[in-house]
Design a protein around this motif. Structure first.
Motif, mmCIF file in Angstrom:
data_model
loop_
_atom_site.group_PDB
_atom_site.id
_atom_site.type_symbol
_atom_site.label_atom_id
_atom_site.label_comp_id
_atom_site.label_asym_id
_atom_site.label_seq_id
_atom_site.Cartn_x
_atom_site.Cartn_y
_atom_site.Cartn_z
ATOM 1 N N ASP A 1 0.645 3.687 -3.390
ATOM 2 C CA ASP A 1 -0.633 4.951 -2.859
ATOM 3 C C ASP A 1 -0.711 6.759 -3.988
ATOM 4 O O ASP A 1 0.409 6.464 -3.857
ATOM 5 C CB ASP A 1 -0.500 5.401 -1.245
ATOM 6 C CG ASP A 1 -0.752 6.337 -0.336
ATOM 7 O OD1 ASP A 1 -1.966 6.457 -1.236
ATOM 8 O OD2 ASP A 1 -0.511 6.436 0.259
ATOM 9 N N ALA B 1 0.709 -1.557 -0.179
ATOM 10 C CA ALA B 1 -0.011 -0.008 0.138
ATOM 11 C C ALA B 1 0.933 1.027 -0.063
ATOM 12 O O ALA B 1 0.656 2.240 -0.814
ATOM 13 C CB ALA B 1 -1.184 0.015 1.301
ATOM 14 N N ASP B 2 2.195 1.569 0.184
ATOM 15 C CA ASP B 2 2.812 2.243 0.723
ATOM 16 C C ASP B 2 3.577 2.640 -0.568
ATOM 17 O O ASP B 2 3.590 3.841 -0.917
ATOM 18 C CB ASP B 2 3.582 2.056 1.854
ATOM 19 C CG ASP B 2 3.097 2.404 3.145
ATOM 20 O OD1 ASP B 2 2.063 2.695 3.913
ATOM 21 O OD2 ASP B 2 4.214 1.943 4.285
ATOM 22 N N SER C 1 -2.262 8.134 -3.490
ATOM 23 C CA SER C 1 -2.844 8.975 -3.126
ATOM 24 C C SER C 1 -1.831 10.481 -2.396
ATOM 25 O O SER C 1 -2.040 11.511 -1.773
ATOM 26 C CB SER C 1 -4.163 9.542 -1.464
ATOM 27 O OG SER C 1 -3.773 8.206 -0.760
#
Length: 114
Positions: A107, A103-104, A109
């Protein structure tokens, strides 16, 4: 060499159950929080923005019924309840860590580095 997931089965009930359980809303973040150690209900709730008491209670009951989370009632005044991961729950650490790292890394976002 055969692909590690090619076991001649198109559908694996155990895998499906695991993905459905861990993939339920809020479950992953609750497990991630409990990987930090034993917590009380309010500590878990306060660590996860937007998680309601009702949803947290529901997920903790579900994880307890699956043998992933242990609920311990302490004989104190007032009575205190704490939650921690069982061996089965702690065995998810590599999975949760790998998902966090993924996810990191992906990501969208997060602001782009220059």
């Amino acid at each position: 060499m055969a692909h590690p997931y090619d076991q001649g089965e198109q559908f694996c009930p155990a895998y499906h159950h695991a993905v459905e359980l861990i993939g339920r809303r809020w479950t992953g973040v609750i497990l991630r929080q409990l990987l930090h150690g034993t917590s009380r209900f309010a500590e878990i709730r306060d660590a996860i923005p937007a998680l309601t008491d009702r949803m947290l209670a529901s997920r903790l009951r579900e994880l307890e019924s699956e043998g992933i989370v242990r609920r311990t009632v302490l004989d104190t005044i007032p009575v205190k309840v704490q939650y921690d991961l069982t061996d089965k729950g702690r065995d998810l650490e590599r999975t949760i860590t790998a998902l966090s790292e993924w996810a990191d890394r992906w990501d969208d976002s997060a602001p782009a580095a220059n």
